[in-house]
Design a protein around this motif. Structure first.
Motif, PDB file in Angstrom:
ATOM      1  N   THR A 157       5.294  11.001   0.360  1.00 23.85           N
ATOM      2  CA  THR A 157       3.995  10.703  -0.242  1.00 23.85           C
ATOM      3  C   THR A 157       4.009  10.928  -1.745  1.00 23.85           C
ATOM      4  O   THR A 157       3.536  10.089  -2.523  1.00 23.85           O
ATOM      5  CB  THR A 157       2.895  11.566   0.405  1.00 23.85           C
ATOM      6  N   ALA A 178       3.449  -1.964  -8.020  1.00 20.04           N
ATOM      7  CA  ALA A 178       2.274  -2.832  -8.068  1.00 20.04           C
ATOM      8  C   ALA A 178       2.420  -3.865  -9.178  1.00 20.04           C
ATOM      9  O   ALA A 178       2.092  -5.047  -8.993  1.00 20.04           O
ATOM     10  CB  ALA A 178       1.015  -1.996  -8.282  1.00 20.04           C
ATOM     11  N   GLY A 222      -8.295   1.465  -2.864  1.00 13.39           N
ATOM     12  CA  GLY A 222      -7.554   2.478  -2.115  1.00 13.39           C
ATOM     13  C   GLY A 222      -6.048   2.307  -2.198  1.00 13.39           C
ATOM     14  O   GLY A 222      -5.339   2.452  -1.187  1.00 13.39           O
ATOM     15  N   ASN A 223      -5.518   1.961  -3.389  1.00  8.60           N
ATOM     16  CA  ASN A 223      -4.081   1.747  -3.562  1.00  8.60           C
ATOM     17  C   ASN A 223      -3.551   0.680  -2.613  1.00  8.60           C
ATOM     18  O   ASN A 223      -2.543   0.871  -1.918  1.00  8.60           O
ATOM     19  CB  ASN A 223      -3.305   3.056  -3.357  1.00  8.60           C
ATOM     20  N   GLN A 224      -4.229  -0.479  -2.585  1.00  8.09           N
ATOM     21  CA  GLN A 224      -3.809  -1.589  -1.741  1.00  8.09           C
ATOM     22  C   GLN A 224      -3.872  -2.883  -2.548  1.00  8.09           C
ATOM     23  O   GLN A 224      -4.893  -3.193  -3.163  1.00  8.09           O
ATOM     24  CB  GLN A 224      -4.699  -1.722  -0.507  1.00  8.09           C
ATOM     25  N   ASP A 261       0.845  -1.185   0.000  1.00  4.15           N
ATOM     26  CA  ASP A 261       0.000   0.000   0.000  1.00  4.15           C
ATOM     27  C   ASP A 261       0.883   1.239   0.000  1.00  4.15           C
ATOM     28  O   ASP A 261       2.111   1.142   0.019  1.00  4.15           O
ATOM     29  CB  ASP A 261      -0.962   0.002   1.192  1.00  4.15           C
ATOM     30  N   LEU A 262       0.255   2.386  -0.026  1.00  8.64           N
ATOM     31  CA  LEU A 262       1.012   3.629  -0.124  1.00  8.64           C
ATOM     32  C   LEU A 262       1.943   3.808   1.074  1.00  8.64           C
ATOM     33  O   LEU A 262       3.072   4.291   0.937  1.00  8.64           O
ATOM     34  CB  LEU A 262       0.050   4.813  -0.244  1.00  8.64           C
ATOM     35  N   PHE A 283       4.232   3.813  -6.896  1.00  8.25           N
ATOM     36  CA  PHE A 283       3.300   2.736  -6.557  1.00  8.25           C
ATOM     37  C   PHE A 283       2.899   1.905  -7.771  1.00  8.25           C
ATOM     38  O   PHE A 283       2.850   0.668  -7.707  1.00  8.25           O
ATOM     39  CB  PHE A 283       2.042   3.314  -5.890  1.00  8.25           C
ATOM     40  N   SER A 284       2.578   2.541  -8.890  1.00  9.16           N
ATOM     41  CA  SER A 284       2.106   1.783 -10.046  1.00  9.16           C
ATOM     42  C   SER A 284       3.181   0.827 -10.547  1.00  9.16           C
ATOM     43  O   SER A 284       2.889  -0.319 -10.912  1.00  9.16           O
ATOM     44  CB  SER A 284       1.672   2.731 -11.166  1.00  9.16           C
ATOM     45  N   ASP A 331      -6.721  -6.869  -5.520  1.00 11.67           N
ATOM     46  CA  ASP A 331      -6.889  -5.424  -5.378  1.00 11.67           C
ATOM     47  C   ASP A 331      -7.923  -5.160  -4.294  1.00 11.67           C
ATOM     48  O   ASP A 331      -9.094  -5.505  -4.431  1.00 11.67           O
ATOM     49  CB  ASP A 331      -7.341  -4.825  -6.712  1.00 11.67           C
ATOM     50  N   GLN A 358       3.599   7.927  -4.496  1.00 15.14           N
ATOM     51  CA  GLN A 358       2.529   7.909  -5.495  1.00 15.14           C
ATOM     52  C   GLN A 358       3.076   7.664  -6.892  1.00 15.14           C
ATOM     53  O   GLN A 358       2.436   7.005  -7.710  1.00 15.14           O
ATOM     54  CB  GLN A 358       1.754   9.225  -5.440  1.00 15.14           C
ATOM     55  N   LYS A 359       4.276   8.198  -7.166  1.00 15.17           N
ATOM     56  CA  LYS A 359       4.887   7.978  -8.477  1.00 15.17           C
ATOM     57  C   LYS A 359       5.385   6.540  -8.618  1.00 15.17           C
ATOM     58  O   LYS A 359       5.353   5.950  -9.687  1.00 15.17           O
ATOM     59  CB  LYS A 359       6.049   8.953  -8.678  1.00 15.17           C
TER      60      LYS A 359
END
Length: 638
Positions: free
Chosen positions: A381, A392, A463-465, A225-226, A388-389, A460, A385-386
């Motif tokens: 943060t 993932a 919420g970005n998890q 997660d984030l 995470f994708s 998935d 965010q940059k």
């Protein structure tokens, strides 16, 4: 070998024989000569399960696979096919107007309308696409449903019951009776029961289903997660200093200015001569003010054509750059160096302005040390965010490619492997994170995961998890040993034996009191019982009292209450139904007519099932209605 076996079979039986065999093997029901296959049943149940999970995320996943829910799905499929066949034979169709009206009643679709009442087709298509549908396919399904509904609506909406029918049915239903009751509770016999070890062993073996330990597993899982990505972001002191310099303006209080203005009005659509005249007037005022800047407020009250600010000397209050006032005025005010300075004549769509700064509150930027922690969190943060994708995608591939362990991916992405014991298929009370998510638990307890201890695919959680888990050890549902549950077994044995003794004593008393009514003792005070006012008595007892033959009162009735023992009621007399207000009488009639319509529709549907030879071919795993319950069901339908 397969070639040698298959080719002669085709020669003997032909392709058509194989097709018939496969159709027969997968057939679970037949309607109007057309089969419903196992695949159709499974797909319908999957869609129904998805719908139930979406509307109730905390629903027990195991419940969705229960025989009762699966059977209900199959019966619904049969019902849809029967009604569709009837609609086709009766040439029932849904017109465009009926379709539009039906869609209008759908709150989700009606919420897509614009202010002018037209439907936002882009959002409509997006809504349907999310469910794997096109507008054409969705509307065809709705037309089909409307046509099928009309089959029974014609029966329900035309049903009618006379007042005489209502009176007969409702008088019987709302009738009251006076009765005195004696209860024989299992607890009264508990002191007489002293079970042996052999008794407890036999009871335990006969009731193993009561003492089952649920299926459970020890699991490991990873959560991406984030927050976990933020922890992996490296931040240097120089990075933070640079970030501080770039964002200093947003960290504290921005500069504010207070200003006043004088407006000489000249709308932008005014003739050019009028605008030139207004500009000349403003220029003359500016020359006057440059000679005496302190008179700005007095000149504004006298000459400004801004009716709002002129009475207060042209004061516009305090504002930040490009906020709170016209951009032209803001730009002019922030271009001035110090309090008291005057701007040149500036033009806006409203006319010509002269601006004077009357106050300056400089920007307040806190020192780096004071905001360091906040800066670091913001920096992490944004960087997370940059990242995470990309992480993932790596997470999804990694847990799949190295499916026998979560540790390699945990080490690579600097994640923590969480280990939890006694995890079940349903979220435990108070569970958080992935173990509170039914979708994740469903993947975790999938057959491949249970038997081969493989990692689940990345799930998935929203919420970005993303989460992946694996079962380390698995314990199937099993009977707990007698030594562990001996106290429970003893209590249940005493309860059951007490209920048997209560029932036997109650039946003996019923027989004796029926033979000699005067010998009845221990009855409670008379109660007035009805189906609407049970006075706290069990429903089965109230029903027995109301079913006693009114021509043979007083009469004794006995009711086996199962684990609650036994009850005897002496029914003394019949009382008329209570007086009702006109509104209540009207409600009762409407309710009766509604129930009558439902009964007629059910009867008509049963006739359609017979007409179209609807038959479910798989056995029903649900318990059948007991003979004792059937009379009550028959009375209810009557």
């Amino acid at each position: 070998m397969l070639f040698l076996l298959i080719i002669p079979s085709f020669m003997l039986f032909g392709i058509e024989g194989y097709t018939r065999f496969n159709d027969s093997a997968g057939k679970v029901a037949v309607v109007n000569g057309k089969p419903i296959t196992q695949a159709e049943w499974d797909n319908a149940h999957r869609l129904e399960s998805d719908r139930l999970r979406a509307t109730n995320p905390t629903l027990d996943v195991a419940l969705l696979d229960s025989p009762s829910l699966k059977r209900a799905t199959l019966e619904r499929l049969v019902r849809e096919r029967v009604l569709a066949a009837a609609a086709a034979d009766e040439h029932l169709m849904a017109t465009d107007a009926r379709l539009a009206a039906d869609l209008e009643r759908d709150p989700t679709i009606s919420g897509l309308r614009r202010a002018d009442g037209t439907l936002d087709m882009d959002r409509y298509r997006q809504l349907l696409a999310a469910q794997g549908l096109t507008p054409e396919g969705f509307e065809a399904n709705v037309r089909h449903e409307i046509s099928s509904r009309q089959v029974l609506e014609g029966v329900i909406n035309t049903s009618f019951a006379s007042q005489a029918q209502v009176d007969v049915g409702m008088n019987a239903f709302l009738e009251r009776r006076e009765a005195s009751i004696a209860r024989f509770a299992p607890a009264e016999f508990a002191a007489r029961i002293n079970p042996t070890d052999a008794d407890l062993q036999a009871f335990y073996q006969a009731n193993l289903g009561r003492y089952q330990a649920p299926e459970a597993a020890t699991v490991e899982y990873l959560l991406l997660d984030l927050d976990s990505v933020k922890k992996s972001v490296n931040v240097s002191e120089q990075d933070l200093r640079t970030y501080y310099d770039q964002n200093a303006a947003t960290l504290g209080t921005p500069e504010q200015r207070r200003a006043s203005h004088i407006l000489i009005a000249a709308p932008k659509d005014a003739p050019a001569a009028d605008r030139e005249k207004a500009k000349a007037a403003a220029t003359a005022l500016l020359a006057q003010l440059r000679q005496a800047p302190a008179t700005f407020a007095d000149v504004a009250r006298k000459s400004s054509q801004d009716d709002v600010s002129a009475p207060s000397g042209g004061d516009l209050g305090s504002f930040q750059r490009a906020k709170g006032v016209d951009p032209v005025i803001s730009q002019a005010a922030f271009a001035l160096a110090k309090v008291g300075d005057l701007s040149d004549v500036v033009e806006s769509p409203f006319g010509y302005h002269i601006v004077q700064v009357t106050g300056i509150q400089p920007a307040a930027v806190p020192p780096f040390e004071q905001v360091r922690a906040k800066l670091e969190d913001q920096f992490r943060t944004q960087a997370a965010q940059k990242q995470f994708s990309d992480m993932a995608e790596e997470f999804r591939n990694g847990v799949y490619e190295q499916s026998d362990s979560l540790k390699p991916m945990a080490d690579k992405l600097k994640l923590t492997v969480h280990r939890v014991e006694n995890v079940t298929r349903s979220p435990a009370q108070g569970a958080t994170g992935p173990l509170a998510n039914p979708k994740f638990l469903s993947a975790l307890f999938a057959p491949d995961s249970v038997s081969k201890h493989r990692n689940t695919e990345a799930t998935d959680l929203g919420g970005n998890q993303l989460a992946s888990g694996r079962i380390v050890s698995h314990s199937p549902a099993h009977a707990r040993p007698l030594a562990e549950v001996k106290n429970e077994v003893r209590a249940a044995f005493i309860q059951q034996r007490g209920a048997e003794m209560a029932r036997q004593q109650g039946q003996d008393r019923l027989k004796a009191w029926t033979a000699q009514p005067a010998s009845a003792t221990g009855l409670g005070a008379p109660l007035t019982l009805s189906r609407e006012e049970a006075q706290g008595q069990p429903a089965a007892l109230v029903e027995a009292v109301l079913r006693a033959d009114p021509t043979k009162l007083p009469a004794f009735v006995g009711v086996d209450l199962g684990g609650d023992g036994y009850a005897i009621a002496r029914v003394d007399k019949v009382l008329p139904r209570a007086e009702q207000t006109p509104d209540l009488v009207k409600q009762i009639r409407a309710r009766y007519e509604q129930l009558w319509g439902v009964a007629e529709a059910r009867s008509y549907y049963d006739m359609l099932k017979a007409r179209y030879k609807a038959e479910i071919l798989v056995p029903n795993a649900l318990p059948t209605t007991t003979a004792a319950a059937q009379p009550a069901a028959g009375a209810a339908s009557r």
